[in-house]
Motif scaffolding. Sequence first.
Motif, PDB file in Angstrom:
ATOM      1  N   SER A 225       0.855  -1.195   0.000  1.00 11.90           N
ATOM      2  CA  SER A 225       0.000   0.000   0.000  1.00 11.90           C
ATOM      3  C   SER A 225       0.887   1.240   0.000  1.00 11.90           C
ATOM      4  O   SER A 225       1.869   1.309   0.725  1.00 11.90           O
ATOM      5  CB  SER A 225      -0.915   0.007   1.221  1.00 11.90           C
ATOM      6  N   ARG A 226       0.513   2.205  -0.819  1.00  4.97           N
ATOM      7  CA  ARG A 226       1.325   3.420  -0.931  1.00  4.97           C
ATOM      8  C   ARG A 226       0.413   4.634  -1.051  1.00  4.97           C
ATOM      9  O   ARG A 226      -0.718   4.542  -1.522  1.00  4.97           O
ATOM     10  CB  ARG A 226       2.246   3.345  -2.144  1.00  4.97           C
ATOM     11  N   ILE A 227       0.952   5.769  -0.638  1.00  7.29           N
ATOM     12  CA  ILE A 227       0.290   7.050  -0.827  1.00  7.29           C
ATOM     13  C   ILE A 227       1.288   7.964  -1.532  1.00  7.29           C
ATOM     14  O   ILE A 227       2.354   8.275  -0.978  1.00  7.29           O
ATOM     15  CB  ILE A 227      -0.168   7.664   0.503  1.00  7.29           C
ATOM     16  N   ILE A 228       0.963   8.378  -2.757  1.00 11.55           N
ATOM     17  CA  ILE A 228       1.888   9.152  -3.586  1.00 11.55           C
ATOM     18  C   ILE A 228       1.217  10.474  -3.950  1.00 11.55           C
ATOM     19  O   ILE A 228       0.097  10.471  -4.481  1.00 11.55           O
ATOM     20  CB  ILE A 228       2.263   8.377  -4.869  1.00 11.55           C
ATOM     21  N   PRO A 229       1.849  11.600  -3.694  1.00  9.03           N
ATOM     22  CA  PRO A 229       1.247  12.877  -4.089  1.00  9.03           C
ATOM     23  C   PRO A 229       1.150  12.998  -5.609  1.00  9.03           C
ATOM     24  O   PRO A 229       2.048  12.579  -6.351  1.00  9.03           O
ATOM     25  CB  PRO A 229       2.203  13.922  -3.505  1.00  9.03           C
ATOM     26  N   THR A 230       0.066  13.556  -6.069  1.00  6.01           N
ATOM     27  CA  THR A 230      -0.096  13.915  -7.470  1.00  6.01           C
ATOM     28  C   THR A 230       0.565  15.274  -7.707  1.00  6.01           C
ATOM     29  O   THR A 230       1.002  15.936  -6.751  1.00  6.01           O
ATOM     30  CB  THR A 230      -1.581  13.986  -7.833  1.00  6.01           C
ATOM     31  N   PRO A 231       0.681  15.753  -8.958  1.00  4.16           N
ATOM     32  CA  PRO A 231       1.220  17.117  -9.167  1.00  4.16           C
ATOM     33  C   PRO A 231       0.477  18.177  -8.362  1.00  4.16           C
ATOM     34  O   PRO A 231       1.094  19.087  -7.793  1.00  4.16           O
ATOM     35  CB  PRO A 231       1.040  17.323 -10.675  1.00  4.16           C
TER      36      PRO A 231
ATOM     37  N   PRO B 220     -10.890  11.917  -2.748  1.00  4.63           N
ATOM     38  CA  PRO B 220     -11.883  12.793  -3.398  1.00  4.63           C
ATOM     39  C   PRO B 220     -11.306  14.046  -4.058  1.00  4.63           C
ATOM     40  O   PRO B 220     -11.931  14.624  -4.936  1.00  4.63           O
ATOM     41  CB  PRO B 220     -12.759  13.207  -2.221  1.00  4.63           C
ATOM     42  N   PHE B 221     -10.117  14.528  -3.630  1.00  4.33           N
ATOM     43  CA  PHE B 221      -9.649  15.836  -4.091  1.00  4.33           C
ATOM     44  C   PHE B 221      -8.582  15.751  -5.166  1.00  4.33           C
ATOM     45  O   PHE B 221      -8.221  16.768  -5.749  1.00  4.33           O
ATOM     46  CB  PHE B 221      -9.110  16.652  -2.904  1.00  4.33           C
ATOM     47  N   GLY B 222      -8.041  14.587  -5.402  1.00  2.92           N
ATOM     48  CA  GLY B 222      -7.010  14.442  -6.419  1.00  2.92           C
ATOM     49  C   GLY B 222      -5.637  14.886  -5.979  1.00  2.92           C
ATOM     50  O   GLY B 222      -4.727  15.024  -6.807  1.00  2.92           O
ATOM     51  N   PHE B 223      -5.444  15.097  -4.657  1.00  2.61           N
ATOM     52  CA  PHE B 223      -4.124  15.501  -4.163  1.00  2.61           C
ATOM     53  C   PHE B 223      -3.186  14.305  -4.006  1.00  2.61           C
ATOM     54  O   PHE B 223      -1.969  14.445  -4.127  1.00  2.61           O
ATOM     55  CB  PHE B 223      -4.248  16.213  -2.812  1.00  2.61           C
ATOM     56  N   LEU B 224      -3.743  13.114  -3.708  1.00  3.24           N
ATOM     57  CA  LEU B 224      -2.937  11.938  -3.402  1.00  3.24           C
ATOM     58  C   LEU B 224      -3.441  10.735  -4.181  1.00  3.24           C
ATOM     59  O   LEU B 224      -4.646  10.558  -4.375  1.00  3.24           O
ATOM     60  CB  LEU B 224      -2.986  11.621  -1.899  1.00  3.24           C
ATOM     61  N   ARG B 225      -2.497   9.913  -4.620  1.00  2.00           N
ATOM     62  CA  ARG B 225      -2.830   8.604  -5.195  1.00  2.00           C
ATOM     63  C   ARG B 225      -2.729   7.562  -4.079  1.00  2.00           C
ATOM     64  O   ARG B 225      -1.658   7.326  -3.536  1.00  2.00           O
ATOM     65  CB  ARG B 225      -1.870   8.229  -6.315  1.00  2.00           C
ATOM     66  N   LYS B 226      -3.863   6.949  -3.738  1.00  2.00           N
ATOM     67  CA  LYS B 226      -3.871   5.916  -2.696  1.00  2.00           C
ATOM     68  C   LYS B 226      -3.902   4.559  -3.377  1.00  2.00           C
ATOM     69  O   LYS B 226      -4.798   4.272  -4.171  1.00  2.00           O
ATOM     70  CB  LYS B 226      -5.065   6.064  -1.765  1.00  2.00           C
ATOM     71  N   ILE B 227      -2.939   3.736  -3.077  1.00  2.00           N
ATOM     72  CA  ILE B 227      -2.812   2.414  -3.689  1.00  2.00           C
ATOM     73  C   ILE B 227      -2.907   1.369  -2.587  1.00  2.00           C
ATOM     74  O   ILE B 227      -2.143   1.406  -1.615  1.00  2.00           O
ATOM     75  CB  ILE B 227      -1.481   2.265  -4.441  1.00  2.00           C
ATOM     76  N   VAL B 228      -3.841   0.460  -2.719  1.00  2.00           N
ATOM     77  CA  VAL B 228      -4.033  -0.617  -1.747  1.00  2.00           C
ATOM     78  C   VAL B 228      -3.298  -1.846  -2.248  1.00  2.00           C
ATOM     79  O   VAL B 228      -3.455  -2.259  -3.397  1.00  2.00           O
ATOM     80  CB  VAL B 228      -5.528  -0.922  -1.558  1.00  2.00           C
ATOM     81  N   GLY B 229      -2.473  -2.454  -1.415  1.00  2.00           N
ATOM     82  CA  GLY B 229      -1.663  -3.602  -1.815  1.00  2.00           C
ATOM     83  C   GLY B 229      -2.478  -4.856  -2.043  1.00  2.00           C
ATOM     84  O   GLY B 229      -3.674  -4.928  -1.782  1.00  2.00           O
ATOM     85  N   GLY B 230      -1.797  -5.880  -2.501  1.00  2.00           N
ATOM     86  CA  GLY B 230      -2.454  -7.159  -2.752  1.00  2.00           C
ATOM     87  C   GLY B 230      -3.042  -7.206  -4.143  1.00  2.00           C
ATOM     88  O   GLY B 230      -2.747  -6.406  -5.012  1.00  2.00           O
TER      89      GLY B 230
END
Length: 393
Positions: free
Chosen positions: A47-53, A189-199
Amino acid sequence: MSTWAEPNPSAARPGDWADPGFFSSRLSRESGFWRLLWIMVLPPEGSRIIPTPAGYALILVALGLGTAAYNTASNILFMALSLLLSSLILSGFLSWLNFKGTRWRLNLPTQFRVGEKADLQIELRNTKALLPTYNICFNVRTRGPGKKERVFLDSRLNAGEQRRLGWIYRPQERGRDTIIVSGLESQFPFGFLRKIVGGGIKHPITVFPARIDYTFQPPVGHHARRRGEASRRPGGGAELINIRRYQQGDSQRLVHWKASARLRRLMIRQMAEENRDGYLVFVESPASLWSEEGKLHAQTAERFEKLCSFAGSLAEDLFRQGSLIAYAINDEPVSPVKRLHDLNAFLLKLSTLAPVEHYQPSPEITSYNLITFRPGVGASVHAYVGGNSVGTA
């Protein structure tokens, strides 16, 4: 075929519908709440949280506001900074609500063939009672050659609804491969972060050889006449084709007792004749014939792939004509072909066929009209019946 999965590999079991790893039914509400907070601080593996532009811009603005608020001691700037930071916290909470209750499974076609399009589907379900699911994305790839695909949920999925997301996969190589759905991703909801769930899902597949164009002209004479005869006429084979009334002289072994009891008269099972009037496709893959110095080089590799495709295409066409009675590969015993399942078993073996060093052909193959294959000039492959060339690919 279909495989249900959840993003948390530690809790996933075949057939489970479960949350995406945020809560477990075995945990109390209190422990689940603290577990949720811990997951937000330290996401589990995969699982990762990556900021968008836009997210990076928000972080830079927050740093600038924080520096300015600290230097000027302005309450307005501190309030603006608090608003920005609270938007990130709210984003994490709303994304948790978006992921929660999401289930999916992978639907695959029954066959894959080199160069042909296969329609794959992810079946997505929202099991929440009230809230819809938005902006879900899946990353799909294979272990073999091919680019990664992104499959999107392009509209809201209301509570209790189910939808299928499709994409096209075109295999490039025969053999075994794996379809990998790497997990759930969202910017809601806001497009600030990409939330990726592992598995995710990993499903092995086998890719059949490609169908190719070829020429095949059976020899004139004995073999050509035998090739066209019917394969489902009455006889003493193992396949049931009809049930008829008992006639004097019929064997008692053929009495169909259930049908006789139902109709109150003796009924006889009429069996198909064992078909010896077709062809046996015999595929040999000695390394001395199909490779150079034990290694498959560019031209010999192309020729070997053409051998597999030629044998598979010819076998399919002979099966449709009722002229394929069996197949054999190297030292394997002769396998009869009576139904589509038998033909698919042959194609499955061709999918993983490789050159071998030593083998001893089965003595059974001498009693059939035998189709064999030999390399030709360049990357061409020839088919032979009784020593006569009958086809080329």
